[in-house]
Design an enzyme around this catalytic site. Structure first.
Site, PDB file in Angstrom:
ATOM      1  CG  HIS A 212      -0.182   0.299   2.481  1.00 30.28           C
ATOM      2  ND1 HIS A 212       0.472  -0.517   3.305  1.00 30.28           N
ATOM      3  CD2 HIS A 212      -0.211   1.573   3.345  1.00 30.28           C
ATOM      4  CE1 HIS A 212       0.755   0.088   4.366  1.00 30.28           C
ATOM      5  NE2 HIS A 212       0.664   1.499   4.240  1.00 30.28           N
TER       6      HIS A 212
HETATM    7  C1  UD1 Z   1      -2.119   5.961   4.930  1.00 31.74           C
HETATM    8  C2  UD1 Z   1      -0.580   6.632   5.613  1.00 31.74           C
HETATM    9  C3  UD1 Z   1       0.275   5.619   5.509  1.00 31.74           C
HETATM   10  C4  UD1 Z   1      -0.333   4.320   6.400  1.00 31.74           C
HETATM   11  C5  UD1 Z   1      -1.626   3.918   5.807  1.00 31.74           C
HETATM   12  C6  UD1 Z   1      -2.200   2.765   6.676  1.00 31.74           C
HETATM   13  C7  UD1 Z   1      -0.274   8.977   5.080  1.00 31.74           C
HETATM   14  C8  UD1 Z   1       0.582  10.026   4.258  1.00 31.74           C
HETATM   15  N1  UD1 Z   1      -0.377   7.775   4.691  1.00 31.74           N
HETATM   16  O1  UD1 Z   1      -1.793   5.672   3.639  1.00 31.74           O
HETATM   17  O2  UD1 Z   1       1.531   6.011   6.497  1.00 31.74           O
HETATM   18  O3  UD1 Z   1       0.662   3.395   6.141  1.00 31.74           O
HETATM   19  O4  UD1 Z   1      -2.429   4.861   5.854  1.00 31.74           O
HETATM   20  O5  UD1 Z   1      -3.127   2.117   5.801  1.00 31.74           O
HETATM   21  O6  UD1 Z   1      -0.975   9.292   5.942  1.00 31.74           O
HETATM   22  N2  UD1 Z   1      -8.971   5.255   0.400  1.00 31.74           N
HETATM   23  C9  UD1 Z   1     -10.250   4.640   0.356  1.00 31.74           C
HETATM   24  N3  UD1 Z   1     -10.871   4.114   1.361  1.00 31.74           N
HETATM   25  C10 UD1 Z   1     -10.553   4.494   2.626  1.00 31.74           C
HETATM   26  C11 UD1 Z   1      -9.181   5.190   2.785  1.00 31.74           C
HETATM   27  C12 UD1 Z   1      -8.493   5.257   1.549  1.00 31.74           C
HETATM   28  O7  UD1 Z   1     -10.754   4.361  -0.750  1.00 31.74           O
HETATM   29  O8  UD1 Z   1     -11.021   4.370   3.907  1.00 31.74           O
HETATM   30  C13 UD1 Z   1      -8.261   5.470  -0.649  1.00 31.74           C
HETATM   31  C14 UD1 Z   1      -8.537   6.673  -1.367  1.00 31.74           C
HETATM   32  O9  UD1 Z   1      -8.483   6.769  -2.718  1.00 31.74           O
HETATM   33  C15 UD1 Z   1      -7.332   7.738  -1.044  1.00 31.74           C
HETATM   34  C16 UD1 Z   1      -6.237   6.385  -0.985  1.00 31.74           C
HETATM   35  O10 UD1 Z   1      -6.881   5.166  -0.624  1.00 31.74           O
HETATM   36  O11 UD1 Z   1      -7.115   8.551  -1.722  1.00 31.74           O
HETATM   37  C17 UD1 Z   1      -4.954   6.706   0.044  1.00 31.74           C
HETATM   38  O12 UD1 Z   1      -5.527   6.933   1.494  1.00 31.74           O
HETATM   39  P1  UD1 Z   1      -4.830   8.055   2.276  1.00 31.74           P
HETATM   40  O13 UD1 Z   1      -5.550   7.991   3.675  1.00 31.74           O
HETATM   41  O14 UD1 Z   1      -4.443   9.257   1.751  1.00 31.74           O
HETATM   42  O15 UD1 Z   1      -3.299   7.203   2.305  1.00 31.74           O
HETATM   43  P2  UD1 Z   1      -3.123   5.582   2.694  1.00 31.74           P
HETATM   44  O16 UD1 Z   1      -2.433   5.098   1.306  1.00 31.74           O
HETATM   45  O17 UD1 Z   1      -4.205   5.135   3.283  1.00 31.74           O
HETATM   46  N1  UDP Z   2      -4.158  -4.958   8.761  1.00 34.58           N
HETATM   47  C1  UDP Z   2      -5.293  -5.625   8.851  1.00 34.58           C
HETATM   48  N2  UDP Z   2      -5.835  -5.815   7.715  1.00 34.58           N
HETATM   49  C2  UDP Z   2      -5.416  -5.943   6.709  1.00 34.58           C
HETATM   50  C3  UDP Z   2      -4.217  -5.419   6.423  1.00 34.58           C
HETATM   51  C4  UDP Z   2      -3.371  -4.961   7.746  1.00 34.58           C
HETATM   52  O1  UDP Z   2      -5.892  -5.663  10.010  1.00 34.58           O
HETATM   53  O2  UDP Z   2      -6.050  -6.311   5.733  1.00 34.58           O
HETATM   54  C5  UDP Z   2      -3.423  -4.622  10.034  1.00 34.58           C
HETATM   55  C6  UDP Z   2      -1.996  -5.307  10.203  1.00 34.58           C
HETATM   56  O3  UDP Z   2      -2.254  -6.526  10.931  1.00 34.58           O
HETATM   57  C7  UDP Z   2      -1.351  -4.218  11.054  1.00 34.58           C
HETATM   58  C8  UDP Z   2      -1.838  -2.908  10.538  1.00 34.58           C
HETATM   59  O4  UDP Z   2      -3.026  -3.287  10.013  1.00 34.58           O
HETATM   60  O5  UDP Z   2      -1.522  -4.336  12.382  1.00 34.58           O
HETATM   61  C9  UDP Z   2      -0.889  -2.267   9.761  1.00 34.58           C
HETATM   62  O6  UDP Z   2      -1.489  -1.405   8.873  1.00 34.58           O
HETATM   63  P1  UDP Z   2      -0.913  -0.712   7.487  1.00 34.58           P
HETATM   64  O7  UDP Z   2      -0.091  -1.870   6.934  1.00 34.58           O
HETATM   65  O8  UDP Z   2      -2.242  -0.369   6.727  1.00 34.58           O
HETATM   66  O9  UDP Z   2      -0.176   0.562   7.831  1.00 34.58           O
HETATM   67  P2  UDP Z   2       1.337   0.557   8.326  1.00 34.58           P
HETATM   68  O10 UDP Z   2       1.860  -0.379   9.383  1.00 34.58           O
HETATM   69  O11 UDP Z   2       2.258   0.170   7.176  1.00 34.58           O
HETATM   70  O12 UDP Z   2       1.497   1.990   8.639  1.00 34.58           O
END
Ligand code: UD1
Ligand code: UDP
Length: 367
Positions: A212
């Site tokens: 991601h």
């Molecule tokens: C964010 C964090 C990242 C973290 C991740 C955990 C930042 C800069 N990034 O990344 O550090 O590891 O969360 O998962 O804060 N979207 C949906 N539904 C949702 C949420 C997001 O469709 O509920 C889609 C949208 O198109 C959005 C994209 O995902 O634009 C990215 O979401 P965003 O929250 O900006 O960043 P993440 O990639 O989720």
């Molecule tokens: N996780 C989850 N379901 C998923 C993928 C991840 O519950 O389908 C959990 C995972 O076990 C961990 C956390 O989400 O505890 C990690 O989040 P993510 O990978 O979104 O973000 P990051 O840790 O890289 O910020």
């Protein structure tokens, strides 16, 4: 004493859960002054499988506020959090704002509070990838430099802060995600024991992959390479299961044609709940990931992990031998995924599962 936790993204709902338990325990045992704990959800994540499922499964209280910020560019998201959070903080006047990790919600929370002189505590302080191309690195560095309490998961984190001149308010407490895993895995085994069967997986006969990170999903070449690796592994007869983050789903749309035909042993599924994810991780033969949390969970479960990045903040997982960095090279990823290797069984890092209790004790004493 009033503490406000600002959360907004999937891993933050997990990180907050042991803190909530530690506060509840403190309030039960010490009747002198209760801690009032507000939960402020920025709304950064909002899909059921990225948000509510964690509140339901982990039995978290409803957030006191949801700022409803949603998706957008980094600056949009951060600015909306600043605007909307300031109003709430001015109304609630907490004694401290706690922020978690390195997302835009972390930075927004820390900045909004510090600008109106509310003390900030950063949980998971001091992590560094030394790669400023990552939004998360910028979020971490700034958050650390404006925080009053820096709760570090590792010695490395403490050293990173020292190198940047931050020594005051630094506490080595351990990793709250380890607290969460220790507490949750037994419950997961009781409540979600059917998950492997549901996804047609056999213990230790599949590879789990999550992807991601913006650096991987927003770069078509890298994303293609990574999914080509998943295809290669699946075509060697090993099942590959990929719970897909919504960001990756969006980016993959334009690549599906180029990636076809996809082998039937490559299962791209919806994101999993936390309990389901823990069981799928624990029973995996190997984990491929660019997630910070998943790298550590692989290590805690002693499952070999291949990190699909060039560097990691969680260097102890690499030093222990359980985590190897493979970038996005499909051949290297495939070789590591098919190889059987193990790390050091005795290696011990990331605390003892009591990080949250330490944080609460420190705040009680200091505030
Ligand atoms: C964010 C964090 C990242 C973290 C991740 C955990 C930042 C800069 N990034 O990344 O550090 O590891 O969360 O998962 O804060 N979207 C949906 N539904 C949702 C949420 C997001 O469709 O509920 C889609 C949208 O198109 C959005 C994209 O995902 O634009 C990215 O979401 P965003 O929250 O900006 O960043 P993440 O990639 O989720
Ligand atoms: N996780 C989850 N379901 C998923 C993928 C991840 O519950 O389908 C959990 C995972 O076990 C961990 C956390 O989400 O505890 C990690 O989040 P993510 O990978 O979104 O973000 P990051 O840790 O890289 O910020």
């Amino acid at each position: 004493m009033k503490i406000a936790s600002v959360v907004g993204a999937r891993p933050q709902f997990i990180k907050i859960s042991p803190l909530i338990r530690a506060i509840e325990e403190y309030n039960r045992l010490d009747s002198r002054e209760k801690i009032e704990h507000l939960i402020i959800h920025t709304g950064q994540h909002y899909d059921y499988l990225m948000d509510r499922v964690f509140f339901e499964e982990l039995g978290l209280p409803e957030p006191n506020y949801n700022l409803g910020v949603g998706s957008g560019s980094h600056n949009y998201q951060t600015a909306e959090i600043l605007k909307r959070l300031e109003e709430v903080l001015l109304r609630e006047k907490p004694d401290l704002v706690l922020v978690y990790g390195d997302t835009n919600s972390t930075l927004g929370g820390a900045l909004a509070a510090s600008k109106i002189r509310i003390p900030v505590g950063h949980v998971e302080a001091g992590l560094r990838s030394f790669n400023k191309n990552m939004a998360e690195e910028i979020n971490r560095v700034i958050t650390d430099h404006i925080s009053d309490y820096l709760f570090c998961p590792t010695e490395t984190a403490v050293k990173n802060l020292k190198r940047e001149g931050i020594e005051k308010g630094v506490y080595l407490v351990g990793d709250v995600m380890y607290d969460a895993v220790l507490y949750s895995v037994e419950i997961a085994e009781k409540k979600r024991d059917d998950v492997l069967e549901r996804i047609s997986l056999k213990p230790k006969e599949y590879v789990l992959a999550t992807i991601h990170r913006a650096e991987n999903t927003d770069d078509t070449k890298r994303l293609f390479s990574i999914f080509s690796a998943f295809k290669m592994i699946a075509s060697k007869g090993l099942k590959v299961v990929v719970p897909l983050h919504p960001r990756t789903k969006k980016s993959l749309h334009s690549l599906f044609q180029a990636l076809e035909p996809l082998p039937s042993s490559l299962a791209i599924i919806d994101p999993l709940s936390y309990f389901e994810m823990l069981l799928i991780e624990k029973n995996a033969r190997t984990i491929l990931t660019d997630s910070g949390g998943v790298q550590k969970e692989a290590y805690w479960f002693r499952v070999p992990c291949v990190t699909l990045r060039e560097e990691t903040e969680w260097i102890e997982t690499v030093e222990s031998g359980w985590n190897r960095l493979a970038g996005c090279d499909p051949v290297q990823i495939t070789e590591l995924a098919l190889d059987s290797w193990r790390g050091n069984e005795d290696f011990c890092s990331y605390g003892d599962g009591k990080a949250s209790k330490r944080i609460v004790a420190i705040l009680r004493q200091k505030l």
